[in-house]
Design a protein around this motif. Structure first.
Motif, PDB file in Angstrom:
ATOM      1  N   SER A   1       0.838  -1.202   0.000  1.00 53.41           N
ATOM      2  CA  SER A   1       0.000   0.000   0.000  1.00 53.41           C
ATOM      3  C   SER A   1       0.870   1.248   0.000  1.00 53.41           C
ATOM      4  N   GLY A   2       1.676   1.398   1.039  1.00 57.78           N
ATOM      5  CA  GLY A   2       2.648   2.478   1.074  1.00 57.78           C
ATOM      6  C   GLY A   2       2.076   3.870   0.996  1.00 57.78           C
ATOM      7  N   ARG A   3       0.839   4.072   1.433  1.00 60.29           N
ATOM      8  CA  ARG A   3       0.254   5.399   1.367  1.00 60.29           C
ATOM      9  C   ARG A   3      -0.354   5.775   2.712  1.00 60.29           C
ATOM     10  N   SER A   4      -0.022   6.989   3.155  1.00 56.25           N
ATOM     11  CA  SER A   4      -0.669   7.533   4.332  1.00 56.25           C
ATOM     12  C   SER A   4      -1.991   8.149   3.894  1.00 56.25           C
ATOM     13  N   LYS A   5      -3.018   7.984   4.714  1.00 62.53           N
ATOM     14  CA  LYS A   5      -4.322   8.478   4.286  1.00 62.53           C
ATOM     15  C   LYS A   5      -5.135   9.030   5.440  1.00 62.53           C
ATOM     16  N   ALA A   6      -6.075   9.899   5.084  1.00 58.87           N
ATOM     17  CA  ALA A   6      -7.038  10.438   6.037  1.00 58.87           C
ATOM     18  C   ALA A   6      -8.427  10.029   5.587  1.00 58.87           C
ATOM     19  N   MET A   7      -9.248   9.568   6.542  1.00 55.53           N
ATOM     20  CA  MET A   7     -10.605   9.140   6.252  1.00 55.53           C
ATOM     21  C   MET A   7     -11.578   9.855   7.180  1.00 55.53           C
ATOM     22  N   ILE A   8     -12.816   9.984   6.737  1.00 60.09           N
ATOM     23  CA  ILE A   8     -13.831  10.680   7.530  1.00 60.09           C
ATOM     24  C   ILE A   8     -15.121   9.879   7.512  1.00 60.09           C
ATOM     25  N   SER A   9     -15.826   9.917   8.647  1.00 54.97           N
ATOM     26  CA  SER A   9     -17.160   9.335   8.731  1.00 54.97           C
ATOM     27  C   SER A   9     -18.120  10.387   9.247  1.00 54.97           C
ATOM     28  N   LEU A  10     -19.229  10.540   8.538  1.00 56.54           N
ATOM     29  CA  LEU A  10     -20.257  11.504   8.925  1.00 56.54           C
ATOM     30  C   LEU A  10     -21.493  10.836   9.504  1.00 56.54           C
ATOM     31  N   ASP A  11     -21.444   9.496   9.637  1.00 53.11           N
ATOM     32  CA  ASP A  11     -22.612   8.764  10.134  1.00 53.11           C
ATOM     33  C   ASP A  11     -22.247   7.858  11.311  1.00 53.11           C
ATOM     34  N   ALA A  12     -21.491   8.430  12.262  1.00 51.92           N
ATOM     35  CA  ALA A  12     -21.140   7.725  13.502  1.00 51.92           C
ATOM     36  C   ALA A  12     -20.331   6.463  13.247  1.00 51.92           C
ATOM     37  N   GLY A  13     -19.520   6.464  12.195  1.00 55.20           N
ATOM     38  CA  GLY A  13     -18.599   5.368  11.969  1.00 55.20           C
ATOM     39  C   GLY A  13     -19.097   4.234  11.113  1.00 55.20           C
ATOM     40  N   ARG A  14     -20.307   4.339  10.594  1.00 55.79           N
ATOM     41  CA  ARG A  14     -20.813   3.258   9.733  1.00 55.79           C
ATOM     42  C   ARG A  14     -20.055   3.194   8.417  1.00 55.79           C
ATOM     43  N   HIS A  15     -19.746   4.367   7.848  1.00 53.81           N
ATOM     44  CA  HIS A  15     -19.034   4.418   6.581  1.00 53.81           C
ATOM     45  C   HIS A  15     -17.880   5.412   6.695  1.00 53.81           C
ATOM     46  N   PHE A  16     -16.723   5.020   6.159  1.00 55.46           N
ATOM     47  CA  PHE A  16     -15.569   5.908   6.124  1.00 55.46           C
ATOM     48  C   PHE A  16     -15.183   6.173   4.673  1.00 55.46           C
ATOM     49  N   LYS A  17     -14.875   7.430   4.375  1.00 58.39           N
ATOM     50  CA  LYS A  17     -14.476   7.844   3.035  1.00 58.39           C
ATOM     51  C   LYS A  17     -13.061   8.421   3.091  1.00 58.39           C
ATOM     52  N   THR A  18     -12.192   7.962   2.195  1.00 57.30           N
ATOM     53  CA  THR A  18     -10.848   8.516   2.104  1.00 57.30           C
ATOM     54  C   THR A  18     -10.914   9.903   1.475  1.00 57.30           C
ATOM     55  N   VAL A  19     -10.338  10.895   2.160  1.00 58.04           N
ATOM     56  CA  VAL A  19     -10.405  12.273   1.674  1.00 58.04           C
ATOM     57  C   VAL A  19      -9.036  12.823   1.278  1.00 58.04           C
ATOM     58  N   ARG A  20      -7.956  12.164   1.695  1.00 56.94           N
ATOM     59  CA  ARG A  20      -6.621  12.629   1.297  1.00 56.94           C
ATOM     60  C   ARG A  20      -5.626  11.491   1.462  1.00 56.94           C
ATOM     61  N   GLU A  21      -4.662  11.402   0.517  1.00 61.31           N
ATOM     62  CA  GLU A  21      -3.625  10.380   0.563  1.00 61.31           C
ATOM     63  C   GLU A  21      -2.282  10.995   0.201  1.00 61.31           C
ATOM     64  N   TYR A  22      -1.222  10.414   0.756  1.00 59.83           N
ATOM     65  CA  TYR A  22       0.133  10.805   0.406  1.00 59.83           C
ATOM     66  C   TYR A  22       0.978   9.560   0.207  1.00 59.83           C
ATOM     67  N   ASP A  23       1.978   9.678  -0.660  1.00 59.24           N
ATOM     68  CA  ASP A  23       2.892   8.577  -0.869  1.00 59.24           C
ATOM     69  C   ASP A  23       3.651   8.274   0.419  1.00 59.24           C
ATOM     70  N   GLN A  24       4.088   7.033   0.583  1.00 61.40           N
ATOM     71  CA  GLN A  24       4.720   6.582   1.822  1.00 61.40           C
ATOM     72  C   GLN A  24       5.910   7.448   2.218  1.00 61.40           C
ATOM     73  N   ARG A  25       6.720   7.891   1.232  1.00 61.64           N
ATOM     74  CA  ARG A  25       7.928   8.621   1.564  1.00 61.64           C
ATOM     75  C   ARG A  25       7.652  10.002   2.161  1.00 61.64           C
ATOM     76  N   ASP A  26       6.414  10.449   2.068  1.00 61.38           N
ATOM     77  CA  ASP A  26       6.100  11.787   2.560  1.00 61.38           C
ATOM     78  C   ASP A  26       6.247  11.916   4.068  1.00 61.38           C
ATOM     79  N   GLY A  27       6.207  10.825   4.790  1.00 62.28           N
ATOM     80  CA  GLY A  27       6.350  10.916   6.230  1.00 62.28           C
ATOM     81  C   GLY A  27       5.249  10.171   6.932  1.00 62.28           C
ATOM     82  N   GLY A  28       4.563  10.827   7.861  1.00 61.37           N
ATOM     83  CA  GLY A  28       3.575  10.132   8.656  1.00 61.37           C
ATOM     84  C   GLY A  28       2.303  10.925   8.823  1.00 61.37           C
ATOM     85  N   VAL A  29       1.582  10.586   9.888  1.00 60.09           N
ATOM     86  CA  VAL A  29       0.312  11.225  10.184  1.00 60.09           C
ATOM     87  C   VAL A  29       0.269  11.544  11.671  1.00 60.09           C
ATOM     88  N   GLY A  30      -0.716  12.309  12.053  1.00 63.42           N
ATOM     89  CA  GLY A  30      -0.909  12.616  13.458  1.00 63.42           C
ATOM     90  C   GLY A  30      -2.328  13.083  13.695  1.00 63.42           C
TER      91      GLY A  30
END
Length: 274
Positions: free
Chosen positions: A207-236
């Motif tokens: 996979s090698g991609r850092s990603k951010a996901m969001i759920s607007l329905d209390a966690g039933r569904h998550f949608k990926t809203v942003r991704e970065y290549d693995q070399r970009d670093g990390g998340v927080g």
């Protein structure tokens, strides 16, 4: 990092604490102030990671002047915390995982750590994150139970997300579509009440991609809203926010900016020095 000026470092069995931006260091056991409950002006420290809370062996809080407070009462568990989540209303949620999923503990305090209510998750539940909305509402992110001989994070399939709306007395399975992952993850409540989840993307070469996901329905569904290549670093993440490190020029390693969001929709770009 406990606060802007307070840092905690574990060196073997010793803990060292600095409250002056790292200029001087003291033995943490002696430097922390023991109190029956956290003072009103002290902010409980958030920590959450698939591997626990690092040097933190107990919940602590930090004042604006950098003073670090610890609790003098009986702890919810004899083991170090795996997640500590201060909700917006002052409630503290925590879970404890000593490495054996059979003795996990979920705890909640509504009086700034003076007393705790505890629960035992279902047998075999591998709680990897807790996120608290209020004294009544919180979420538990659970990885599928491992087969005999496997490590807890070596299981494919769908994660489980539990929600309580009655202070932890009962938990409902939200039937999330969030896939299980080997990646380290943060789960937080966004500034608008949505659920934000970010994963580091540095453990699975496929996979090698850092990603951010969001759920607007209390966690039933998550949608990926942003991704970065693995070399970009990390998340927080921290209560109300999530961020990804990135770089526009992917021929060079290392991040040169951070993308910060409170709701998964609006993003603020913060440059980093090369």
């Amino acid at each position: 990092m406990l606060g802007q000026r307070s840092y905690l470092v574990r060196d073997g069995d010793q803990l060292r604490l600095s409250t002056d931006y790292g200029r001087t260091w003291r033995d943490a056991e002696q430097a922390m102030v023991t109190v029956p409950s956290f003072p009103a002006n002290a902010e409980p420290v958030f920590c959450q990671w698939g591997r626990g809370c690092g040097a933190l062996r107990e919940p602590v809080a930090v004042s604006p002047t950098g003073t670090v407070y610890r609790l003098g009462g009986k702890p919810p568990s004899p083991y170090p915390p795996a997640s500590i989540y201060p909700s917006a209303d002052g409630t503290i949620w925590a879970n404890y995982w000593p490495g054996d999923i059979g003795v996990m503990v979920v705890a909640r305090s509504v009086d700034r750590g003076a007393t705790w209510t505890t629960w035992q998750p279902a047998k075999g539940a591998n709680v990897i994150a807790i996120a608290g909305v209020s004294a009544q509402e919180a979420y538990l992110l659970i990885a599928p139970p491992p087969p005999a001989g496997a490590q807890p994070m070596e299981v494919e399939g769908t994660s489980q997300l539990l929600r309580t709306t009655d202070g932890g007395r009962t938990w409902a399975d939200m039937g999330t579509d969030l896939p299980n992952s080997l990646e380290n993850r943060f789960l937080v409540v966004g500034s608008d009440g949505s659920l934000l989840l970010v994963e580091a993307g540095n453990m699975q070469p496929t996979s090698g991609r850092s990603k951010a996901m969001i759920s607007l329905d209390a966690g039933r569904h998550f949608k990926t809203v942003r991704e970065y290549d693995q070399r970009d670093g990390g998340v927080g993440a921290a209560p109300g926010y999530a961020w990804l490190y990135g770089r526009d020029d992917l021929t060079v390693g290392g991040a040169d900016h951070v993308q910060l969001t409170g709701d998964g929709t609006a993003w603020t770009r913060l440059p980093l020095p090369d």
